[in-house]
Design a protein around this motif. Structure first.
Motif, PDB file in Angstrom:
ATOM      1  N   UNK A  94      42.920  -7.914   5.030  1.00 48.96           N
ATOM      2  CA  UNK A  94      42.180  -6.713   4.666  1.00 48.96           C
ATOM      3  C   UNK A  94      42.494  -6.256   3.241  1.00 48.96           C
ATOM      4  N   UNK A  95      43.668  -6.588   2.747  1.00 50.02           N
ATOM      5  CA  UNK A  95      43.953  -6.337   1.336  1.00 50.02           C
ATOM      6  C   UNK A  95      43.043  -7.212   0.478  1.00 50.02           C
ATOM      7  N   UNK A  96      42.902  -8.467   0.897  1.00 45.51           N
ATOM      8  CA  UNK A  96      42.012  -9.390   0.191  1.00 45.51           C
ATOM      9  C   UNK A  96      40.568  -8.909   0.255  1.00 45.51           C
ATOM     10  N   UNK A  97      40.137  -8.452   1.427  1.00 42.51           N
ATOM     11  CA  UNK A  97      38.764  -7.970   1.571  1.00 42.51           C
ATOM     12  C   UNK A  97      38.518  -6.746   0.691  1.00 42.51           C
ATOM     13  N   UNK A  98      39.520  -5.885   0.585  1.00 42.63           N
ATOM     14  CA  UNK A  98      39.372  -4.720  -0.275  1.00 42.63           C
ATOM     15  C   UNK A  98      39.180  -5.113  -1.735  1.00 42.63           C
ATOM     16  N   UNK A  99      39.897  -6.162  -2.159  1.00 42.49           N
ATOM     17  CA  UNK A  99      39.710  -6.665  -3.513  1.00 42.49           C
ATOM     18  C   UNK A  99      38.319  -7.223  -3.718  1.00 42.49           C
ATOM     19  N   UNK A 100      37.813  -7.924  -2.702  1.00 38.71           N
ATOM     20  CA  UNK A 100      36.448  -8.451  -2.780  1.00 38.71           C
ATOM     21  C   UNK A 100      35.434  -7.319  -2.860  1.00 38.71           C
TER      22      UNK A 100
END
Length: 219
Positions: A94-100
């Motif tokens: 979800x950290x990665x998704x937030x960056x996306x």
């Protein structure tokens, strides 16, 4: 923020998002280890997030415009839906998704710009081996069209192979390539008692499973 979904439904939505096309349950099982059925399937369909219909034997699912919008909102959620998962990998995702999500906003892009299926233009010229593959693909489509009884119906490989007149390994290579590209669907025969030696010989093995039936959406 839209309503949060359960972990399995969230995983299914993101999988449909990444593939950007219709996905049958057998392919979903192969990719993420589960199928979308029962209450979880009907909830997503009734919420307008997916289309889901039975095509032949399996259910086939695809994101709707509302489903794409839900995925975009979920990117900004910051953490997985409750209950909190034990896996740190899930939380870090979800950290990665937030960056996306931040990148999409800065570049004024939508998720469909990244994931929605688009075969693109055909190359002007192909190396010789690819020309052969393309020709065999055409003959597979012709043979399928001659055998199928309804749009996107299922055809047995035991009936298809004799029409091609090609070595089994060459046909297998093209079928696997088309399946990986999402151009065809291959599934096992549910009624294993109906399988003969010829059916077993004609089957193609993908992901540790023998597949006996073929469906093509666009002829």
């Amino acid at each position: 923020m839209t309503d949060r979904l359960g972990h399995k439904q969230t995983a299914a939505m993101f999988t449909l998002m990444v593939l950007g096309r219709e996905v049958p349950n057998p392919e979903l099982q192969e990719l993420v280890g589960f199928t979308l059925t029962g209450k979880e399937r009907t909830q997503l369909k009734d919420s307008g997030y997916i289309t889901s219909e039975k095509i032949g034997r399996p259910f086939v699912h695809q994101l709707t415009d509302r489903g794409w919008a839900w995925c975009e909102d979920e990117l900004a959620a910051g953490s997985p839906p409750p209950p909190r998962p034990q896996s740190v990998l899930c939380s870090s995702m979800y950290v990665l998704l937030g960056g996306l999500h931040g990148y999409l906003r800065r570049e004024k892009l939508r998720l469909a710009n990244i994931f929605e299926a688009d075969p693109g233009p055909e190359p002007e010229s192909e190396p010789e081996p690819d020309v052969v593959v393309e020709d065999l693909e055409g003959r597979i489509r012709i043979a399928y069209r001659e055998l199928v009884k309804e749009p996107r119906g299922w055809v047995g490989l035991v009936d298809l192979r004799p029409k091609l007149g090609e070595p089994a390994d060459e046909v297998d290579a093209v079928l696997k390539e088309l399946s990986a590209a999402g151009k065809i669907h291959l599934v096992p025969e549910d009624n294993r008692k109906a399988l003969t030696a010829a059916h077993h010989e004609a089957a193609i093995r993908i992901g540790g499973e023998d597949n006996h039936l073929l469906s093509i959406e666009v002829l």
